[in-house]
Design a protein around this motif. Sequence first.
Motif, PDB file in Angstrom:
ATOM      1  N   PHE A   1      23.961 -16.090  -6.624  1.00 58.35           N
ATOM      2  CA  PHE A   1      25.374 -15.751  -6.619  1.00 58.35           C
ATOM      3  C   PHE A   1      25.640 -15.074  -5.289  1.00 58.35           C
ATOM      4  N   LEU A   2      26.542 -15.632  -4.520  1.00 51.76           N
ATOM      5  CA  LEU A   2      26.793 -15.097  -3.186  1.00 51.76           C
ATOM      6  C   LEU A   2      27.991 -14.144  -3.234  1.00 51.76           C
TER       7      LEU A   2
ATOM      8  N   VAL B   1      30.131 -20.621  -9.837  1.00 50.06           N
ATOM      9  CA  VAL B   1      28.684 -20.866  -9.961  1.00 50.06           C
ATOM     10  C   VAL B   1      28.254 -20.950 -11.428  1.00 50.06           C
TER      11      VAL B   1
ATOM     12  N   GLY C   1      21.821 -27.977 -12.920  1.00 48.43           N
ATOM     13  CA  GLY C   1      23.186 -28.469 -12.704  1.00 48.43           C
ATOM     14  C   GLY C   1      23.192 -29.898 -12.173  1.00 48.43           C
ATOM     15  N   GLY C   2      24.394 -30.439 -12.031  1.00 48.91           N
ATOM     16  CA  GLY C   2      24.564 -31.841 -11.650  1.00 48.91           C
ATOM     17  C   GLY C   2      23.929 -32.202 -10.316  1.00 48.91           C
TER      18      GLY C   2
ATOM     19  N   THR D   1      20.714 -24.323  -9.472  1.00 50.22           N
ATOM     20  CA  THR D   1      21.880 -24.972  -8.884  1.00 50.22           C
ATOM     21  C   THR D   1      21.617 -25.331  -7.419  1.00 50.22           C
TER      22      THR D   1
ATOM     23  N   PRO E   1      30.816 -19.777  -0.596  1.00 47.13           N
ATOM     24  CA  PRO E   1      30.300 -20.238   0.698  1.00 47.13           C
ATOM     25  C   PRO E   1      31.186 -21.290   1.360  1.00 47.13           C
TER      26      PRO E   1
ATOM     27  N   VAL F   1      22.792 -23.499  -4.699  1.00 50.04           N
ATOM     28  CA  VAL F   1      22.895 -22.345  -3.795  1.00 50.04           C
ATOM     29  C   VAL F   1      21.846 -21.322  -4.215  1.00 50.04           C
TER      30      VAL F   1
HETATM   31  P1  ADP Z   1      26.020 -26.921 -10.767  1.00 51.58           P
HETATM   32  O1  ADP Z   1      26.405 -28.354 -10.634  1.00 51.58           O
HETATM   33  O2  ADP Z   1      24.606 -26.658 -10.396  1.00 51.58           O
HETATM   34  O3  ADP Z   1      26.407 -26.353 -12.100  1.00 51.58           O
HETATM   35  P2  ADP Z   1      28.361 -25.725  -9.525  1.00 51.58           P
HETATM   36  O4  ADP Z   1      29.015 -26.642  -8.558  1.00 51.58           O
HETATM   37  O5  ADP Z   1      28.971 -25.578 -10.879  1.00 51.58           O
HETATM   38  O6  ADP Z   1      26.826 -26.142  -9.644  1.00 51.58           O
HETATM   39  O7  ADP Z   1      28.234 -24.254  -8.898  1.00 51.58           O
HETATM   40  C1  ADP Z   1      27.623 -24.044  -7.645  1.00 51.58           C
HETATM   41  C2  ADP Z   1      28.681 -24.021  -6.532  1.00 51.58           C
HETATM   42  O8  ADP Z   1      29.551 -22.899  -6.731  1.00 51.58           O
HETATM   43  C3  ADP Z   1      28.121 -23.801  -5.163  1.00 51.58           C
HETATM   44  O9  ADP Z   1      27.708 -25.015  -4.583  1.00 51.58           O
HETATM   45  C4  ADP Z   1      29.298 -23.162  -4.409  1.00 51.58           C
HETATM   46  O10 ADP Z   1      30.001 -24.121  -3.657  1.00 51.58           O
HETATM   47  C5  ADP Z   1      30.235 -22.664  -5.501  1.00 51.58           C
HETATM   48  N1  ADP Z   1      30.524 -21.214  -5.406  1.00 51.58           N
HETATM   49  C6  ADP Z   1      31.765 -20.642  -5.519  1.00 51.58           C
HETATM   50  N2  ADP Z   1      31.690 -19.309  -5.415  1.00 51.58           N
HETATM   51  C7  ADP Z   1      30.388 -18.994  -5.232  1.00 51.58           C
HETATM   52  C8  ADP Z   1      29.659 -17.760  -5.070  1.00 51.58           C
HETATM   53  N3  ADP Z   1      30.269 -16.578  -5.073  1.00 51.58           N
HETATM   54  N4  ADP Z   1      28.311 -17.840  -4.926  1.00 51.58           N
HETATM   55  C9  ADP Z   1      27.678 -19.023  -4.924  1.00 51.58           C
HETATM   56  N5  ADP Z   1      28.301 -20.226  -5.069  1.00 51.58           N
HETATM   57  C10 ADP Z   1      29.645 -20.224  -5.216  1.00 51.58           C
END
Ligand code: ADP
Length: 439
Positions: free
Chosen positions: A213-214, A245, A10-11, A208, A218, A210
């Motif tokens: 999947f939380l 996510v 991811g970004g 990513t 968070p 985190v």
């Molecule tokens: P990437 O740029 O790696 O695609 P995203 O920003 O699209 O990442 O997704 C990751 C983010 O999703 C995490 O940093 C978190 O803030 C958010 N997020 C929202 N809900 C959840 C969840 N249930 N579990 C984990 N992360 C979550």
Amino acid sequence: MNETIVTKFGGSSLASSEQFQKVKNIIMSNKNRRYVVPSAPGRRNSKDYKITDLLYLCNAHVNSGIAFDDVFKLIEDRYKGIVVDLGLDFDISTPLNKVKEDIANGASSDYAASRGEYLNGLILAEYLGFEFIDAAEVIVFDEGGNFNHELTKKAISTRLKDTKCAVIPGFYGADTNGEIVTFSRGGSDVTGSLVASGVDAKLYENWTDVSGFLMADPRIVNNPKTIKEITYKELRELSYMGASVLHEEAIFPVKEANIPIRIKNTNRPEDEGTLIVSDVHDLSTLGTITGIAGKKNFSVIAIEKALMNSELGFCRKILSILEMYGVSFENMPSGIDTVSLVIEDSQLKGKGEKIVEEIKKQCNPDFIEIHPHMAVIATVGKGMASAPGIAAKLFNALSKEDINIKMIDQGSSEMNILVGINTDDFEKAVNLIYNAFNN
Ligand code: ADP
Ligand code: ASP
Ligand code: MG
């Protein structure tokens, strides 16, 4: 046996040269990580920009006849900085100049946005010593801009058949005329899933920021637990309801091919993360929830009419009124004499009162009211099905703290309970539900 792993970063995993180094370490530590799908550089800190946002901005400037040099300079500096810091002898200026020229000459917004992944892919391929494959070659859209899964699958498997290792940028493809088309935001997840399905990978790793999947967002719940295993179905419910996510459309290609997805943290690669599979055999999930997600900005139109259930065509009339106004709804929970329409505010935009008037005219309800400013929370878990007491626990947790539940809907799969509440109570309610099932 095919041991291939497709990795998508991811970004935030590729936002700086330090992040690129972490990514290279991860890829090089397992020779099966052969195909890599990068996003565009994301934010390095909370005040930073996403390259994709800047590219959309450049395009908007050109469309409004405003100079975009200052914005483009931010993009140039980021990519050039990464190349220099990684010590690469690589000419990124030529592709950057071409992108700038194309945007200045009125290239489409999809084209502009896609260049974030394209340029990042060029650099990453050079850094890893992998072949670069332009996604425009293998991700196929038809002339109307609709994604074509069959042609894409064929193109990926043919193109990658004899390619040992490659970088394929995420987020975009091309239509049959060669015009660039992007998926919706966050769409690199979809590309990763398509590549995994096209090469029949053993695993799709989605890296990513985190550690998986939380159980809840968070940013709302402090330090929520990681979900170890989750089914595609549960994940889709949660992604659709706002757990951002993983792009909700990333599930279908791998689900069809039964390829598991593992969500991993680029900054903590040793953490186990979350495994997404078609079925979870862990019996300890019985009677528990898997996760919570939610969205704000909904309205609910609540309708009551005595003996509604015996009035033929009542709901059909309501739905045809929505259709007449071009409004699609999210949910439509109903009781014996009641029905509610849950509609995103962006859909309703100024049409709410007119729709209510039309329903009054055509359906003659005893009572009809719009509740604006609503949020919808989904509590999801396959272990909830036929386990008594889950709903009671959820409603108790909310009512004890005086949170007024304005709508309740349990999906027919019994895997999802939706509650509609006032938007101002959203964060509090998510925390209350989380705590009810984790203490
Ligand atoms: P990437 O740029 O790696 O695609 P995203 O920003 O699209 O990442 O997704 C990751 C983010 O999703 C995490 O940093 C978190 O803030 C958010 N997020 C929202 N809900 C959840 C969840 N249930 N579990 C984990 N992360 C979550
Ligand atoms: N870069 C694109 C976005 O910001 C796609 C992605 O990150 O998956 O939406
Ligand atoms: Mg994402």
